[in-house]
Design an enzyme around this catalytic site. Structure first.
Site, PDB file in Angstrom:
ATOM      1  N   HIS A 181      -2.014   7.572   7.071  1.00 41.14           N
ATOM      2  CA  HIS A 181      -1.063   8.428   6.342  1.00 41.14           C
ATOM      3  C   HIS A 181      -1.754   9.695   5.848  1.00 41.14           C
ATOM      4  O   HIS A 181      -1.216  10.796   5.975  1.00 41.14           O
ATOM      5  CB  HIS A 181      -0.494   7.696   5.126  1.00 41.14           C
ATOM      6  CG  HIS A 181       0.718   6.864   5.399  1.00 41.14           C
ATOM      7  ND1 HIS A 181       1.863   7.364   5.982  1.00 41.14           N
ATOM      8  CD2 HIS A 181       0.973   5.555   5.159  1.00 41.14           C
ATOM      9  CE1 HIS A 181       2.760   6.399   6.084  1.00 41.14           C
ATOM     10  NE2 HIS A 181       2.253   5.280   5.599  1.00 41.14           N
TER      11      HIS A 181
ATOM     12  N   LEU B 254       6.695   1.698   3.873  1.00 42.93           N
ATOM     13  CA  LEU B 254       7.731   2.029   2.889  1.00 42.93           C
ATOM     14  C   LEU B 254       8.468   3.314   3.257  1.00 42.93           C
ATOM     15  O   LEU B 254       9.578   3.539   2.789  1.00 42.93           O
ATOM     16  CB  LEU B 254       7.104   2.155   1.490  1.00 42.93           C
ATOM     17  CG  LEU B 254       6.536   0.843   0.933  1.00 42.93           C
ATOM     18  CD1 LEU B 254       5.754   1.100  -0.350  1.00 42.93           C
ATOM     19  CD2 LEU B 254       7.644  -0.173   0.691  1.00 42.93           C
TER      20      LEU B 254
ATOM     21  N   GLY C 290       0.830  -1.200   0.000  1.00 42.83           N
ATOM     22  CA  GLY C 290       0.000   0.000   0.000  1.00 42.83           C
ATOM     23  C   GLY C 290       0.863   1.248   0.000  1.00 42.83           C
ATOM     24  O   GLY C 290       1.995   1.232   0.495  1.00 42.83           O
TER      25      GLY C 290
ATOM     26  N   GLU D 276      -3.007   3.095   5.626  1.00 39.63           N
ATOM     27  CA  GLU D 276      -2.873   4.114   4.569  1.00 39.63           C
ATOM     28  C   GLU D 276      -3.748   5.340   4.854  1.00 39.63           C
ATOM     29  O   GLU D 276      -3.341   6.466   4.586  1.00 39.63           O
ATOM     30  CB  GLU D 276      -3.216   3.518   3.195  1.00 39.63           C
ATOM     31  CG  GLU D 276      -2.350   2.332   2.768  1.00 39.63           C
ATOM     32  CD  GLU D 276      -0.865   2.618   2.803  1.00 39.63           C
ATOM     33  OE1 GLU D 276      -0.471   3.787   2.651  1.00 39.63           O
ATOM     34  OE2 GLU D 276      -0.087   1.666   3.022  1.00 39.63           O
TER      35      GLU D 276
ATOM     36  N   GLN E  10       3.219   9.928   0.648  1.00 40.87           N
ATOM     37  CA  GLN E  10       4.482   9.174   0.690  1.00 40.87           C
ATOM     38  C   GLN E  10       5.321   9.390  -0.576  1.00 40.87           C
ATOM     39  O   GLN E  10       6.503   9.052  -0.596  1.00 40.87           O
ATOM     40  CB  GLN E  10       4.213   7.682   0.853  1.00 40.87           C
ATOM     41  CG  GLN E  10       3.694   7.300   2.234  1.00 40.87           C
ATOM     42  CD  GLN E  10       3.555   5.798   2.356  1.00 40.87           C
ATOM     43  OE1 GLN E  10       2.532   5.250   1.973  1.00 40.87           O
ATOM     44  NE2 GLN E  10       4.574   5.127   2.863  1.00 40.87           N
TER      45      GLN E  10
HETATM   46 ZN    ZN Z   1       3.077   3.446   5.574  1.00 40.50          ZN
END
Ligand code: ZN
Length: 192
Positions: free
Chosen positions: A143, A98, A47, A140, A52
């Site tokens: 985020h 990530l 994801g 996500e 990001q």
């Molecule tokens: Zn993440």
């Protein structure tokens, strides 16, 4: 399509809420496609949120096609997602990110959610989901609200993780994909 740079979790763009998308234009469609390519380029990512990759927009891509129980599942693009309700039941899963390379911790979250979102054609969805998909969506959507998963760890776990997180913050721990450090510096690891 292009592989985009992924931002370190300590970069300011990942610590503030993203903006609602008012119109799904070519720019948004390109961004979503590039995010999917970026996700695949990481090798093990499932994801990715738009902030990001440095875009403060309410957009997520998810691909569980390589994950157990989801083999062959189509990628999901979510525009302006919001969680409408959480289950009372909580479940523990190991999470990674990530933007936080080589950092994995078990975290309790609601086992199931109801979520509302739009796809790239502007079609509205209201779905109930559980297991890994519910977990990825919660991570996500966090985020998009400027929240990193380590911020949800217990005080004790966070204290124990401090050294690891500092190495990520100062760029000592790096992933094998293009990575933007908190100060904006881009680092591309060359494989020797
Ligand atoms: Zn993440």
């Amino acid at each position: 399509m292009a592989v985009l740079n992924i931002y370190n979790s300590f970069h300011p763009i990942l610590n503030k809420p993203t903006k609602y998308i008012d119109e799904i234009d070519d720019q948004i469609i390109n961004l979503a496609n590039n995010m999917l390519e970026t996700l695949h380029n990481t090798g093990n990512g499932i994801g990715l949120a738009a902030n990001q990759v440095g875009e403060s927009k309410s957009l997520i891509v998810i691909d569980l096609s390589e994950a157990k129980d989801y083999k062959g599942a189509k990628p999901i693009v979510m525009i302006n997602p919001s969680i409408e309700s959480f289950s009372d039941e909580m479940i523990e899963y190991e999470e990674g990110c990530l933007s936080i390379p080589d950092f994995y911790e078990n975290l309790m979250r609601p086992a199931a959610i109801q979520v509302q979102y739009y796809d790239l054609k502007g079609k509205e969805y209201n779905i109930s989901t559980d297991a890994l998909l519910a977990r990825v969506m919660q991570h996500e959507i966090d985020h998009l609200n400027g929240i990193l998963f380590y911020q949800r760890l217990s005080k004790l776990k966070l204290t124990l993780a401090k050294n690891k997180l500092n190495k990520i913050k100062n760029g000592t721990t790096l992933p094998n994909y293009p990575f933007v450090l908190p100060n904006g510096q881009l680092v591309v690891q060359t494989v020797s």
